[in-house]
Scaffold this active site. Structure first.
Site, PDB file in Angstrom:
ATOM      1  N   ARG A  15       0.114   1.738  -6.639  1.00 16.91           N
ATOM      2  CA  ARG A  15       0.921   1.766  -5.400  1.00 16.91           C
ATOM      3  C   ARG A  15       1.070   3.203  -4.886  1.00 16.91           C
ATOM      4  O   ARG A  15       0.463   3.574  -3.895  1.00 16.91           O
ATOM      5  CB  ARG A  15       2.295   1.115  -5.688  1.00 16.91           C
ATOM      6  CG  ARG A  15       3.093   0.791  -4.439  1.00 16.91           C
ATOM      7  CD  ARG A  15       3.802   1.977  -3.812  1.00 16.91           C
ATOM      8  NE  ARG A  15       4.732   2.656  -4.732  1.00 16.91           N
ATOM      9  CZ  ARG A  15       5.313   3.814  -4.419  1.00 16.91           C
ATOM     10  NH1 ARG A  15       5.062   4.428  -3.275  1.00 16.91           N
ATOM     11  NH2 ARG A  15       6.122   4.411  -5.279  1.00 16.91           N
ATOM     12  N   ASP A  16       1.831   4.028  -5.584  1.00 11.22           N
ATOM     13  CA  ASP A  16       2.098   5.380  -5.067  1.00 11.22           C
ATOM     14  C   ASP A  16       0.790   6.170  -5.001  1.00 11.22           C
ATOM     15  O   ASP A  16       0.586   6.994  -4.108  1.00 11.22           O
ATOM     16  CB  ASP A  16       3.102   6.099  -5.976  1.00 11.22           C
ATOM     17  CG  ASP A  16       3.851   7.218  -5.254  1.00 11.22           C
ATOM     18  OD1 ASP A  16       3.557   7.468  -4.080  1.00 11.22           O
ATOM     19  OD2 ASP A  16       4.735   7.825  -5.887  1.00 11.22           O
ATOM     20  N   HIS A 207      10.893  10.571 -11.289  1.00 19.68           N
ATOM     21  CA  HIS A 207       9.635  10.303 -10.558  1.00 19.68           C
ATOM     22  C   HIS A 207       9.169  11.653 -10.006  1.00 19.68           C
ATOM     23  O   HIS A 207       9.688  12.132  -9.007  1.00 19.68           O
ATOM     24  CB  HIS A 207       9.953   9.302  -9.439  1.00 19.68           C
ATOM     25  CG  HIS A 207       8.829   8.957  -8.530  1.00 19.68           C
ATOM     26  ND1 HIS A 207       8.241   7.708  -8.511  1.00 19.68           N
ATOM     27  CD2 HIS A 207       8.181   9.662  -7.570  1.00 19.68           C
ATOM     28  CE1 HIS A 207       7.301   7.663  -7.592  1.00 19.68           C
ATOM     29  NE2 HIS A 207       7.245   8.836  -6.991  1.00 19.68           N
ATOM     30  N   HIS A 209       6.318  14.239  -8.637  1.00 23.45           N
ATOM     31  CA  HIS A 209       4.983  14.577  -8.117  1.00 23.45           C
ATOM     32  C   HIS A 209       4.660  15.980  -8.624  1.00 23.45           C
ATOM     33  O   HIS A 209       5.560  16.794  -8.867  1.00 23.45           O
ATOM     34  CB  HIS A 209       4.969  14.486  -6.589  1.00 23.45           C
ATOM     35  CG  HIS A 209       4.977  13.066  -6.087  1.00 23.45           C
ATOM     36  ND1 HIS A 209       3.860  12.448  -5.599  1.00 23.45           N
ATOM     37  CD2 HIS A 209       5.964  12.142  -6.050  1.00 23.45           C
ATOM     38  CE1 HIS A 209       4.155  11.196  -5.261  1.00 23.45           C
ATOM     39  NE2 HIS A 209       5.436  10.988  -5.526  1.00 23.45           N
ATOM     40  N   CYS A 240       1.988  11.304  -0.933  1.00 21.97           N
ATOM     41  CA  CYS A 240       2.900  10.530  -0.091  1.00 21.97           C
ATOM     42  C   CYS A 240       2.490  10.728   1.358  1.00 21.97           C
ATOM     43  O   CYS A 240       2.387  11.861   1.820  1.00 21.97           O
ATOM     44  CB  CYS A 240       4.345  10.970  -0.303  1.00 21.97           C
ATOM     45  SG  CYS A 240       5.469  10.090   0.809  1.00 21.97           S
ATOM     46  N   ASN A 249       1.430  11.816  -8.241  1.00 13.59           N
ATOM     47  CA  ASN A 249       2.438  11.829  -9.297  1.00 13.59           C
ATOM     48  C   ASN A 249       1.862  12.536 -10.505  1.00 13.59           C
ATOM     49  O   ASN A 249       0.653  12.658 -10.654  1.00 13.59           O
ATOM     50  CB  ASN A 249       2.764  10.401  -9.733  1.00 13.59           C
ATOM     51  CG  ASN A 249       3.326   9.574  -8.618  1.00 13.59           C
ATOM     52  OD1 ASN A 249       2.579   9.027  -7.825  1.00 13.59           O
ATOM     53  ND2 ASN A 249       4.629   9.496  -8.546  1.00 13.59           N
TER      54      ASN A 249
HETATM   55  P1  HMG Z   1       9.789  -0.345  11.957  1.00 14.48           P
HETATM   56  O1  HMG Z   1       8.693  -0.057  12.920  1.00 14.48           O
HETATM   57  O2  HMG Z   1      11.024   0.470  12.109  1.00 14.48           O
HETATM   58  O3  HMG Z   1      10.290  -1.827  11.885  1.00 14.48           O
HETATM   59  O4  HMG Z   1       9.213  -0.192  10.487  1.00 14.48           O
HETATM   60  P2  HMG Z   1      10.062  -3.121  12.676  1.00 14.48           P
HETATM   61  O5  HMG Z   1      10.947  -4.115  12.039  1.00 14.48           O
HETATM   62  O6  HMG Z   1      10.210  -2.827  14.156  1.00 14.48           O
HETATM   63  O7  HMG Z   1       8.534  -3.542  12.396  1.00 14.48           O
HETATM   64  C1  HMG Z   1       7.423  -2.851  12.913  1.00 14.48           C
HETATM   65  C2  HMG Z   1       6.168  -3.629  12.623  1.00 14.48           C
HETATM   66  O8  HMG Z   1       6.012  -3.799  11.217  1.00 14.48           O
HETATM   67  C3  HMG Z   1       6.226  -5.041  13.209  1.00 14.48           C
HETATM   68  O9  HMG Z   1       4.888  -5.409  13.490  1.00 14.48           O
HETATM   69  C4  HMG Z   1       6.725  -5.839  12.058  1.00 14.48           C
HETATM   70  O10 HMG Z   1       6.361  -7.190  12.161  1.00 14.48           O
HETATM   71  C5  HMG Z   1       6.040  -5.188  10.881  1.00 14.48           C
HETATM   72  P3  HMG Z   1       4.285  -5.365  14.977  1.00 14.48           P
HETATM   73  O11 HMG Z   1       5.203  -6.205  15.783  1.00 14.48           O
HETATM   74  O12 HMG Z   1       4.327  -3.907  15.376  1.00 14.48           O
HETATM   75  O13 HMG Z   1       2.910  -5.883  14.818  1.00 14.48           O
HETATM   76  N1  HMG Z   1       6.744  -5.308   9.617  1.00 14.48           N
HETATM   77  C6  HMG Z   1       6.149  -5.628   8.459  1.00 14.48           C
HETATM   78  N2  HMG Z   1       4.869  -5.921   8.162  1.00 14.48           N
HETATM   79  C7  HMG Z   1       4.594  -6.212   6.878  1.00 14.48           C
HETATM   80  N3  HMG Z   1       5.512  -6.193   5.896  1.00 14.48           N
HETATM   81  C8  HMG Z   1       6.798  -5.907   6.164  1.00 14.48           C
HETATM   82  C9  HMG Z   1       7.158  -5.609   7.488  1.00 14.48           C
HETATM   83  N4  HMG Z   1       8.321  -5.275   8.068  1.00 14.48           N
HETATM   84  C10 HMG Z   1       8.054  -5.088   9.377  1.00 14.48           C
HETATM   85  N5  HMG Z   1       7.688  -5.891   5.173  1.00 14.48           N
HETATM   86  C11 HMG Z   1       9.222  -0.443   8.122  1.00 14.48           C
HETATM   87  C12 HMG Z   1      10.058  -0.289   9.369  1.00 14.48           C
HETATM   88  C13 HMG Z   1      10.119  -0.205   6.931  1.00 14.48           C
HETATM   89  C14 HMG Z   1       8.633  -1.845   8.101  1.00 14.48           C
HETATM   90  C15 HMG Z   1       8.070   0.596   8.163  1.00 14.48           C
HETATM   91  O14 HMG Z   1       8.621   1.854   8.419  1.00 14.48           O
HETATM   92  C16 HMG Z   1       7.259   0.623   6.910  1.00 14.48           C
HETATM   93  O15 HMG Z   1       6.606  -0.357   6.545  1.00 14.48           O
HETATM   94  N6  HMG Z   1       7.267   1.778   6.209  1.00 14.48           N
HETATM   95  C17 HMG Z   1       6.504   1.882   4.976  1.00 14.48           C
HETATM   96  C18 HMG Z   1       6.842   3.160   4.323  1.00 14.48           C
HETATM   97  C19 HMG Z   1       6.144   3.277   2.994  1.00 14.48           C
HETATM   98  O16 HMG Z   1       5.591   2.343   2.434  1.00 14.48           O
HETATM   99  N7  HMG Z   1       6.153   4.532   2.487  1.00 14.48           N
HETATM  100  C20 HMG Z   1       5.557   4.835   1.258  1.00 14.48           C
HETATM  101  C21 HMG Z   1       6.368   4.335   0.091  1.00 14.48           C
HETATM  102  S1  HMG Z   1       7.815   5.313  -0.275  1.00 14.48           S
HETATM  103  C22 HMG Z   1       7.227   6.521  -1.354  1.00 14.48           C
HETATM  104  O17 HMG Z   1       6.049   6.662  -1.528  1.00 14.48           O
HETATM  105  C23 HMG Z   1       8.223   7.355  -2.107  1.00 14.48           C
HETATM  106  C24 HMG Z   1       8.342   6.948  -3.577  1.00 14.48           C
HETATM  107  O18 HMG Z   1       7.087   7.012  -4.232  1.00 14.48           O
HETATM  108  C25 HMG Z   1       9.325   7.870  -4.295  1.00 14.48           C
HETATM  109  C26 HMG Z   1       9.051   9.358  -4.065  1.00 14.48           C
HETATM  110  O19 HMG Z   1       7.926   9.839  -4.305  1.00 14.48           O
HETATM  111  O20 HMG Z   1       9.998  10.016  -3.652  1.00 14.48           O
HETATM  112  C27 HMG Z   1       8.865   5.513  -3.713  1.00 14.48           C
HETATM  113 MG    MG Z   2       6.228   8.900  -4.996  1.00 15.35          MG
END
Ligand code: HMG
Ligand code: MG
Length: 299
Positions: A15-16, A207, A209, A240, A249
């Site tokens: 995933r990450d 966690h 990186h 990220c 990571n």
């Molecule tokens: P948004 O644009 O604010 O929300 O996104 P929305 O509700 O208006 O939805 C926008 C579009 O996404 C729509 O589609 C929804 O249907 C769709 P459109 O009408 O444009 O075709 N949608 C979805 N599609 C699939 N699955 C869903 C979903 N929800 C809405 N669950 C949202 C808000 C949170 C969805 C968006 O910002 C997003 O998906 N972000 C993903 C961020 C992400 O994955 N980041 C990486 C992971 S975090 C990380 O890596 C850090 C970590 O490792 C720890 C660290 O290192 O610190 C965990």
């Molecule tokens: Mg991370």
């Protein structure tokens, strides 16, 4: 302080790691990676995300990955779910454990999930309620705990307040993420010491990186703080998408090597883990980010 006797590793490479690899990777290659990690004895694997494919295209196909993997008895196969829709998709894919993710920095929260910290916590409420009703465990992440690419320094108390909310909402464990890898061991100890005033240490995870090469030192510092769960990524995959310049990571192989050297058991076979990491690096045509793997494979 003495070191914990048991350490749990949470493998986040599929995933990450893969969420930030530029090259597209097939569902079949993702499934093979997860299965090889299982064969190495990894007991917790974060397999994918149910997020918007427009935001993170690399995680599209997570449902197919879940459908194709061989689930080992006693192992957890988890997914990231930013909202109720993500949880519903995860449940349809047979996922029994999910993670929600918040940030300690407002700017990062906006860039990553398009809402403020408090909006994100409000959004997670229904996710946790539904998960509880369905018997699904929820892990929580806080990003940017030791620095933010947009805001710079982050106060430990700010991390503590977000982490405490996640824990109070029902996350059984809160993983503190050094998203941009700028943290150093002293800051890591202060951070865990501060957050542990609100959440028992056995419910916290690290966690890290490895952008600045501090991750192993930070894990050791965390062990000294009584933290016994760590996220890592095979072959040091990834980064990220919302933290420019962030490297992967800490490599799982390097963590396993260090823990075994400290006499701490992980249940993971290092050679099989190294083989899994090298296989995915071959697919991605990228160098192996694990120092231990590079040394072993050269020898
Ligand atoms: P948004 O644009 O604010 O929300 O996104 P929305 O509700 O208006 O939805 C926008 C579009 O996404 C729509 O589609 C929804 O249907 C769709 P459109 O009408 O444009 O075709 N949608 C979805 N599609 C699939 N699955 C869903 C979903 N929800 C809405 N669950 C949202 C808000 C949170 C969805 C968006 O910002 C997003 O998906 N972000 C993903 C961020 C992400 O994955 N980041 C990486 C992971 S975090 C990380 O890596 C850090 C970590 O490792 C720890 C660290 O290192 O610190 C965990
Ligand atoms: Mg991370």
């Amino acid at each position: 302080m003495t070191l914990p006797t048991h350490v749990r590793l949470i493998e986040v490479g599929p995933r990450d790691g893969l969420q930030n690899e530029a090259r597209a990777i097939s569902v079949a290659d993702k499934i093979r990676l997860v299965d090889q990690l299982g064969a190495a004895g990894v007991r917790y694997i974060e397999v994918g995300s149910f997020v918007s494919p427009k935001w993170v295209p690399q995680m599209a196909g997570s449902a197919e990955v879940f459908a194709g993997i061989k689930r080992k008895v006693g192992a957890t196969y988890a997914a990231l779910t930013p909202n109720l829709r993500g949880l519903e998709q995860a449940m349809a894919a047979g996922v029994k454990e999910v993670a929600v993710f918040a940030a300690a920095s407002e700017a990062f929260s906006q860039r990553n999930i398009n809402c403020s910290i408090s909006e994100s916590l409000a959004r997670f409420g229904p996710v946790l309620d539904t998960a509880r009703q369905q018997g699904i465990r929820v892990r929580g992440y806080v990003s940017c705990v030791l620095g933010c690419p947009y805001e710079g320094d982050i106060r430990p108390q700010q991390v503590a307040s977000v982490a405490r909310e996640l824990y109070a909402m029902g996350c059984y464990e809160v993983s503190l993420g050094d998203t941009i890898g700028t943290g150093t061991p002293g800051a890591t100890r202060t951070l865990f010491d501060t957050v542990a005033a609100h959440i028992p240490r056995e419910h916290l995870a690290g966690h890290f990186h490895d952008t600045y090469g501090q991750a192993l030192a930070n894990i050791y510092a965390s062990l000294l703080e009584g933290i016994s769960a760590f996220d890592s990524s095979v072959a040091g995959l990834g980064g990220c998408p919302y933290a420019k310049g962030a490297s992967g990571n800490v490599a799982s192989e390097d963590v396993v090597y260090m823990l075994h050297g400290l006499g701490l058991h992980t249940g993971i076979d290092l050679d099989t883990l190294i083989a899994a990491g090298q296989q995915i690096c071959d697919v991605l045509e990228r160098p192996n980010g694990s120092r231990v793997a590079r040394a072993r494979l050269a020898g």
